[in-house]
Design a protein around this motif. Structure first.
Motif, PDB file in Angstrom:
ATOM      1  N   LEU A 291      -4.008  -9.157   3.822  1.00  0.00           N
ATOM      2  CA  LEU A 291      -4.819  -7.978   3.508  1.00  0.00           C
ATOM      3  C   LEU A 291      -5.305  -7.294   4.768  1.00  0.00           C
ATOM      4  O   LEU A 291      -5.326  -6.065   4.871  1.00  0.00           O
ATOM      5  N   ALA A 294      -2.602  -5.381   6.589  1.00  0.00           N
ATOM      6  CA  ALA A 294      -2.281  -4.135   5.893  1.00  0.00           C
ATOM      7  C   ALA A 294      -3.359  -3.093   6.136  1.00  0.00           C
ATOM      8  O   ALA A 294      -3.076  -1.910   6.332  1.00  0.00           O
ATOM      9  N   LEU A 295      -4.593  -3.545   6.143  1.00  0.00           N
ATOM     10  CA  LEU A 295      -5.702  -2.612   6.373  1.00  0.00           C
ATOM     11  C   LEU A 295      -5.600  -1.996   7.762  1.00  0.00           C
ATOM     12  O   LEU A 295      -5.742  -0.785   7.940  1.00  0.00           O
ATOM     13  N   LEU A 388       7.681  -2.341   1.958  1.00  0.00           N
ATOM     14  CA  LEU A 388       6.680  -2.390   0.888  1.00  0.00           C
ATOM     15  C   LEU A 388       7.141  -3.258  -0.273  1.00  0.00           C
ATOM     16  O   LEU A 388       6.453  -3.411  -1.271  1.00  0.00           O
ATOM     17  N   LEU A 419      -2.531  -8.281  -4.126  1.00  0.00           N
ATOM     18  CA  LEU A 419      -3.146  -7.008  -3.734  1.00  0.00           C
ATOM     19  C   LEU A 419      -2.474  -6.455  -2.480  1.00  0.00           C
ATOM     20  O   LEU A 419      -2.463  -5.245  -2.254  1.00  0.00           O
ATOM     21  N   LEU A 421       0.488  -6.193  -2.028  1.00  0.00           N
ATOM     22  CA  LEU A 421       1.601  -5.327  -2.432  1.00  0.00           C
ATOM     23  C   LEU A 421       1.136  -3.879  -2.525  1.00  0.00           C
ATOM     24  O   LEU A 421       1.872  -2.956  -2.190  1.00  0.00           O
ATOM     25  N   ILE A 422      -0.098  -3.712  -2.979  1.00  0.00           N
ATOM     26  CA  ILE A 422      -0.611  -2.335  -3.084  1.00  0.00           C
ATOM     27  C   ILE A 422      -0.823  -1.759  -1.700  1.00  0.00           C
ATOM     28  O   ILE A 422      -0.382  -0.647  -1.382  1.00  0.00           O
ATOM     29  N   SER A 423      -1.484  -2.541  -0.846  1.00  0.00           N
ATOM     30  CA  SER A 423      -1.768  -1.977   0.472  1.00  0.00           C
ATOM     31  C   SER A 423      -0.487  -1.781   1.263  1.00  0.00           C
ATOM     32  O   SER A 423      -0.414  -0.890   2.105  1.00  0.00           O
ATOM     33  N   ALA A 425       2.199  -0.665   0.008  1.00  0.00           N
ATOM     34  CA  ALA A 425       2.671   0.653  -0.407  1.00  0.00           C
ATOM     35  C   ALA A 425       1.914   1.735   0.350  1.00  0.00           C
ATOM     36  O   ALA A 425       2.491   2.715   0.805  1.00  0.00           O
ATOM     37  N   VAL A 426       0.618   1.517   0.517  1.00  0.00           N
ATOM     38  CA  VAL A 426      -0.187   2.549   1.172  1.00  0.00           C
ATOM     39  C   VAL A 426       0.298   2.795   2.596  1.00  0.00           C
ATOM     40  O   VAL A 426       0.574   3.921   2.990  1.00  0.00           O
TER      41      VAL A 426
END
Lengths: 510, 102, 165, 624
Positions: A291, A294-295, A388, A419, A421-423, A425-426
């Motif tokens: 996480l 990704a952030l 992604l 989660l 996976l979402i970031s 994508a971002v």
């Protein structure tokens, strides 16, 4: 002997490339190409018809043991099983792409560059093949120094800082590992009277809880720095950003993988109990890495730096999977190792290609490149999507199997890491938006991909698609090796008479 | 015979030594620093003699003798250095001679 | 009686030494130092070390101080030197070293005021000193002579004016 | 039957040809490859349907195994296609509507720079969508699921030079990915509990392992519902769809109306066995559907952009489908999906024709008077609008929507509350639909017409208009002939919706009421928005703004999630963890500098050091 040749050929090739520099600097490239292709051919010879060979020590297809310093129990011991084989293939593949990236990028000290490149690859190959801990450490250090030169001599503006940071992180953690290796050596020697660095003999050394944990941490530190695990990851963005393209590809594609391989091959099988005790913590850190990486990736403005942070995130999945330590997760980790190497390597390749053309890595100074270079942009889009985790590409298989495996061990961690996976994508889409979409820049002349570049990227693309639609060959190849590893760790734990009932999963987090 | 506590002799030696030390710390004139060093040497010798006297042994005086020797050698070298200092830097200020920085 | 002489001599020694370190004129300081050395010689005598007392007077107060005088004369330090010295020596500079010295002194006192230190002193005649010196300490004597030789050579080398400098 | 794999393979082939040859392909070739591949797929699908109906394979389903995807540690996945009645409906809609939209795009995109790219993406979309509906196991479905999400992203951001389009595209992808991730977690749970991901096996094993109403069933059903909600733009993940209108209009027609957004409905229908084990999840589905259809209906009522009206109306109609799923009216939901695909595609294409004709104008307040200038467009659009508004008896939308409204009341899970919301929605639908028609086509002309639609654009309009009016006759209520072709077909794979005891009797009454609601809506629109209408009632401005912005969900998420995340990222751009290592480096450097500074070359300071050291040692002697 083929195994020794796999390492010796690049070493000799490197020396040859360097010595040829003064007379024919350009030949270094061809030497490197010939070496890598030759090696690839040799590796292809090693692919067996079946992987599940029965052997007393493990599912090794071929091994080589020569006395080196027998008095100290040090042997030149290399062995190959399905797991290594896949990684050796990856090494050659990415070596070739790195070569393609460097072909025009490096114009000075060409011989020295290819010397370092080949030596790094030789070191990595050695790390993947060595079954003697001393030899392993030898190769571990051997890949470090040429990498240091690749960054510090051929890197970009801030290369000195980055290379020294890289060196300090890996060197200090490597020394901890050396201490742990020696500790294990002496404990084993005192208990059995046989002083040896042989991995296969050291397996199953009975250790007290405290010494087991300390030795395990020594190993883990070295591998966690390489992997990299949060919070030991901070060398990575700098090193990746400042390294030349080929260096970034090797770093992201291979060097990080040695950490993952080390945990798989050494940490858990040698210290199953300590690893099991540390697993919840390590998995938690891995989720943080997913996480957090990704952030951080999202806020970067430097193309390569952004990709570097995505590596942190992706390698978090690998660490998570390894500490989940079941077949499904481990297989996923292996696929993730390969696919991350390919997709991130390709993104670095593209970043390098852009830098060569635009002389900048700043996303703020890109934008709207699609119109000028559709092939390049299309490739970037593809690899961003791979990163992604788009289904149909290898990365999806990796993340899916990892999370399936992890879910069996720890439900909350699996959900949390999903989660990621979402970031993912971002940030992946942000790369595309920032660099390739947006208003086109007037008066921008941008050469599209050359044939050499296209070929390298297409090869990676094909590999990712293949792994996404038919990953079974890799699974089949690695299956016996991974089964053996998990079984080794499991039997040891029972022989150590831990008062845990057999069958209960010892890795389950509380 | 006299009954002076040995500690009083040592205390005197200490006081003299500290005075010499203060001199070294405070003065910037190299001649005064050398004088301070002499005071300190002398004080050290006094301590040895006092201690020797306490036990009635000659070793204290012998140590004083060695100290005396050392002091003599030191003064000769030190004064030679004074010449060099004056010759090179045209001053007696020891703080001017700070060329050997780390 | 001798006790009183001891304390008197000690007082003179301290006072004159204090004067040494506070003088601006180097010659004055030297004279005070000679006084200080003489009083220390007296203390040596009281402590029963006549040989040391003699050496103190002859070598310290005599030879070494003369050496200083020579140097001061050769450097030709006159009244301007005193002015210069006044500039170098600022009153505030005494504070730190004074404090440090005070701390050291207190510590010294605390160490010295341990038990069983008060006894009488016995005289050690020069004969005993000589016997010991050339007995067990003969190696030390040789070393001291080497040291003096080294001092001689060093002083000669250092004090010589180099031609190309 | 063995040619089943060809259906997705055709558009995939088209995609590959278009990408690999890209610029080298002449325009005319690119267009024909793009349209031809989908046409071939449509023909193959029809062939397949004929074959399927003729042979009726065992257990009403046909499975084609292509190759083993992966087989590792007990996880066995095949690349395999599964064909049953539900799938057949879906592939016919996808390829059929898809073909006409592709055809239309030939004209609509004729002058666009990214002509080849457009058809490549569209073909990829069709391929992915077909994989989605044909998938035999959930990961393969997920592959198609993400694939269509990707194409949606690519096509929304098709005109990439405008950052706003890029933003809309990313928003669509990320918001749906939130749902997708829930779905992925659902797959983990299913595999962990049941040991398989093959759809039919999952449903069998779930039925065997879990009693109805068990927590596990509820959990998995809710997680899958999360995926469906994301893809089908239902509450609370509906915010991406209105923005998705940034793409070219054919894209909106195909992806954001006819096919992709119905994937959620398909997913729930496909895994109905699981949902039947979790009645609570079904109720939640129904509530979500009902709430969404009203919310979106109100928003549609106040939009000025013609495409946004249609977008909200899509959300609203999807709400109907969810409501139908929730009350257990499986075939009704699919039937509405079927008819909706025709009339909504038609409406979008009609709107596209208008936009195209007006040179890119999308604001309805700047349209008007097009009835005379674009007669064919007007009449076909009117047909679509009537169908959307469920004009009784003559339109397909009436039959499908009416069925849902009736089931919302009559099903054992339904009730008066659901019925009332559905009827209110019907009234709203009619109201905003005819507001749109009136604003666009009547009154004074405000923008001149540049490009009237050509033949390739007209033909799809006509075909779809025909279907919008007639497709409903496949399924008519008791009172009106009682045709059961559609549901009869679907009931080979979906359970029949029962009726709660004692409610059949009211059918005619409730149908009349529903029909009346639609008529009221149309009448209301005529009264309010017709250029000759006298009374012009306008909503309070603040409420209007609130509805235009989609009930403030966007700004809520923006404040709650997006901005904090971005701020956090920006704030931590330089990675605070690095500070620790920077601190270590600083410490070493400062230590070095401090110690180096002590070597200042001054004799007296060294003496100071000696003195301090001595004092310290003496202090130790004294104190210890």
């Amino acid at each position: 002997m083929i195994l020794a040749f796999l390492i010796l050929i690049p070493i000799c090739g490197g020396v040859l490339a360097w010595t040829m520099e003064s007379r024919h600097p350009g030949t270094a490239r061809w030497i490197a190409l010939a070496v890598l292709l030759g090696n690839l051919g040799l590796t292809a010879l090693l692919v067996p018809a079946r992987f599940d060979v029965v052997s007393a020590v493990g599912p090794f297809l071929i091994s080589l043991e020569l006395a080196w310093m027998p008095a100290l129990g040090i042997h030149f011991h290399l062995a190959l099983d399905g797991l290594n084989l896949v990684l050796v293939f990856l090494t050659h593949f990415l070596g070739l792409t790195a070569l393609a990236a460097a072909w025009t990028e490096i114009e000075h000290k060409i011989g020295f560059f290819y010397f370092n490149l080949l030596w790094v690859l030789a070191g990595i190959m050695g790390v993947f093949l060595a079954l003697d801990l001393f030899l392993f450490y030898f190769f571990w250090e051997m890949m470090l120094i040429p990498m240091f030169f690749l960054i510090s001599v051929f890197g970009h503006a801030n290369r000195t800082y980055a290379s020294i940071k890289f060196f300090l992180f890996t060197q200090i953690s490597g020394l901890l590992m050396l201490l742990a290796i020696l500790g294990l050596y002496f404990i084993h020697g005192r208990l059995t009277g046989r002083y040896t660095f042989n991995y296969l003999e050291l397996l199953g050394t009975p250790l007290s809880d405290v010494s087991g944990m300390l030795l395990m941490l020594g190993f883990l530190m070295a591998f966690a720095v390489k992997l990299p695990a949060v919070p030991l990851h901070t060398w990575l963005p700098d090193a990746h950003t400042e390294a030349p393209t080929a260096g970034s590809i090797i770093l992201a594609g291979l060097l990080l993988k040695t950490g993952a391989y080390g945990i798989m091959r050494f940490v858990v099988p040698l210290f199953p109990k300590a690893a099991a005790a540390a697993a919840p913590f390590a998995m938690f850190l891995a989720v943080i890495a997913i996480l957090y990486g990704a952030l951080l990736a999202l806020s970067q403005t430097d193309f390569k730096r952004l990709v570097a942070y995505t590596s942190v995130s992706h390698m978090g999945f690998v660490m998570l999977a390894i500490f989940a330590w079941n077949q499904l997760a481990l297989q996923g980790a292996l696929i993730q190792i390969i696919c991350h190497g390919l997709s991130t390597g390709a993104l670095f390749f593209l970043a390098g290609a852009l830098q060569e053309r635009l002389h900048t890595r700043e996303l703020g100074r890109m934008g709207g490149l699609w119109a000028a270079a559709p092939r390049l942009s299309g490739m970037a889009l593809f690899f961003a999507l791979a990163s992604l985790g788009l289904p149909g590409l290898g990365n999806f298989i990796a993340e899916f199997t990892i999370l399936l495996g992890v879910y069996q061990v720890s439900k909350p961690l699996a959900v949390l890491s999903a989660l990621g996976l979402i970031s993912a994508a971002v940030y992946s889409l942000w790369i595309i938006q920032a660099a390739f979409h947006g208003p086109p820049q007037p008066k921008l002349v941008l050469a599209d991909l050359s044939g050499r570049e296209s070929a390298a990227l297409l090869a990676m693309l094909a590999a990712l698609v293949f792994l996404g639609l038919y990953p079974q060959p890799v699974f089949t190849a690695a299956e016996p090796a991974l089964t053996h590893l998990t079984r080794t760790a499991a039997t040891q734990k029972i022989t150590e008479a831990v008062p845990a009932p057999p069958g209960e999963n010892p890795h389950a987090s509380p | 015979m006299l009954t002076i506590p040995v500690s009083h002799g040592l205390l005197l030696a200490g006081i003299l030594f500290l005075l010499g030390f203060v001199c070294v710390l405070v003065r910037r004139n190299i001649i005064f620093i050398l004088l301070g060093l002499e005071i300190m040497f002398n004080a050290a010798g006094l301590a040895f003699v006092a201690a020797g006297a306490r036990w009635g042994q000659p070793d204290g005086q012998i140590m004083f003798l060695f100290i005396l020797t050392t002091a003599a050698a030191e003064v000769s070298i030190g004064l030679a250095l004074v010449f060099q200092l004056v010759h090179r830097l045209h001053t007696l200020d020891i703080d001017q001679a700070d060329g050997m920085k780390g | 009686m001798t006790n009183i002489i001891f304390y008197l001599a000690a007082g003179v020694a301290i006072l004159s030494t204090f004067m040494v370190i506070t003088r601006l004129n180097a010659v004055h300081a030297l004279l005070y130092l000679i006084v200080s050395l003489l009083s220390v010689a007296l203390i040596f005598f009281i402590l029963g070390a006549p040989f040391a007392a003699a050496l103190e007077v002859i070598i310290y107060a005599g030879a070494i101080m003369i050496l200083f005088i020579f140097v001061i004369m050769m450097l030709n330090l006159g009244p301007p030197a005193i002015e210069k010295e006044r500039l170098l020596l600022k009153p505030g500079m005494w504070l730190g070293p004074g404090l440090l010295a005070a701390i050291l002194l207190i510590e010294l006192v605390l160490i010295l005021t341990g038990p069983g230190s008060a006894t009488k002193a016995a005289e050690v005649p020069p004969r005993a000193v000589g016997l010991t010196l050339f007995g067990p300490y003969v190696l030390g004597v040789e070393l001291a002579s080497i040291l003096l030789l080294a001092g001689l050579v060093g002083a000669f080398h250092l004090a010589r004016k180099e031609r190309n400098d | 039957m063995e040619l089943l794999w060809l259906i997705p393979a055709w558009p995939l082939l088209g995609f590959l040809i278009l990408t690999c040859l890209a610029a080298r392909l002449p325009r005319i070739m690119a267009g024909s490859v793009g349209v031809g591949s989908v046409g071939a797929a449509a023909l193959t699908a029809l062939l397949m349907a004929w074959d399927f109906l003729k042979h009726q394979p065992g257990r009403n389903a046909f499975t084609q195994h292509l190759w083993t995807w992966l087989d590792v540690a007990g996880l066995h996945l095949e690349i395999a296609f599964y064909l049953d009645a539900l799938t057949l409906v879906m592939i016919i809609v996808i390829t059929g509507v898809g073909f006409f939209i592709h055809l239309y795009s030939l004209g609509y995109m004729a002058h666009d720079q990214g002509y080849t790219r457009f058809f490549a993406y569209m073909n990829l979309f069709v391929a992915a969508m077909l994989v989605l509906v044909l998938a035999d196991n959930l990961p393969l479905l997920y592959l198609g699921w993400e694939g269509v999400g990707l194409c949606s992203y690519l096509l929304i951001g098709f005109w990439y030079t405008d950052p706003a389009n890029g933003y809309a595209a990313r928003k669509a992808f990320v918001v749906t990915r939130v749902g997708d991730t829930a779905m992925a977690v659902g797959l983990f749970v299913l595999y962990n509990q049941l040991g398989t991901l093959q759809i039919q096996e999952v449903m069998q094993r779930a039925a065997a392992a879990w009693p109805a109403g068990s927590t596990m069933a509820l959990l998995t059903a809710l997680l899958l519902l999360g995926g469906a909600v994301g893809k089908s733009a239902q509450l609370p993940l509906q915010t991406w769809l209105p923005d998705a209108m940034a793409g070219p209009t054919p894209v909106s027609a195909l992806i954001h109306a006819a096919t992709m957004v119905t994937a959620g409905v398909y997913l729930i229908a496909r895994t109905h066995g699981l949902f039947l084990l979790a009645p609570t999840a079904l109720t939640i589905t129904a509530v979500i559907g009902a709430a969404t259809l009203l919310l979106a209906g109100f928003s549609a009522l106040v939009q000025q952009d013609i495409k946004r009206v249609l977008a909200y109306s899509t959300i609203s109609q999807l709400g109907y489908m969810f409501l139908a799923l929730g009350v257990g009216a499986w075939s009704a939901a699919i039937f509405h999906l079927f008819t909706h695909a025709f009339f909504k595609a038609l409406l979008f294409l009609g709107a596209g024709a208008v936009i195209h004709a007006l040179g890119g104008e999308q604001d309805m307040s700047r349209m008007g008077g097009l009835k005379q200038k674009l007669p064919l467009t007007f009449w076909t659009f009117l047909a679509g609008a009537a169908s959307l508004a469920a004009l009784p008896l003559v339109t397909a939308g009436f039959y499908s929507k009416d069925l849902i409204i009736w089931q919302a009341f009559a099903s054992p899970r339904g009730g008066l509350g659901f019925w009332f919301m559905a009827v209110a929605g019907a009234l709203l639908t009619a109201l905003y639909t005819f507001r749109m028609v009136l604003l666009t086509f009547t009154g004074p002309a405000r923008t001149p017409v540049h490009h009237p639609p050509g033949l390739v654009m007209r033909l799809p309009l006509l075909v779809l208009a025909f279907l919008s009016l007639t497709a409903g006759f496949l399924e008519t209520p008791h009172s009106l002939g009682h045709m059961r072709v559609f549901s009869g077909w679907l009931h080979t794979c979906l359970p029949e919706a029962g009726l709660a005891a004692g409610r059949e009797a009211y059918e005619i009454l409730f149908e009349l009421l529903a029909g009346l609601a639609a008529l009221c809506g149309i009448f209301g629109a005529l009264r309010l928005y017709h250029p000759l209408a006298k009374s012009r009632y306008s909503l309070p401005e603040s409420l209007r703004q609130y509805w235009i912005k989609g009930w403030g969900f966007d700004s809520l998420y923006d404040r709650l999630v997006v901005r904090p995340y971005i701020h956090l990222a920006q704030f931590n751009k330089n990675d605070f963890l690095d500070l620790f290592f920077v601190f270590l480096a600083w410490l070493a450097k400062t230590g070095h500098q401090t110690l180096a500074a002590t070597q200042n070359g001054r004799l007296r300071s060294y003496a100071w050091g000696l003195g301090l050291g001595a004092a310290a040692i003496a202090a130790m002697v004294v104190l210890l």
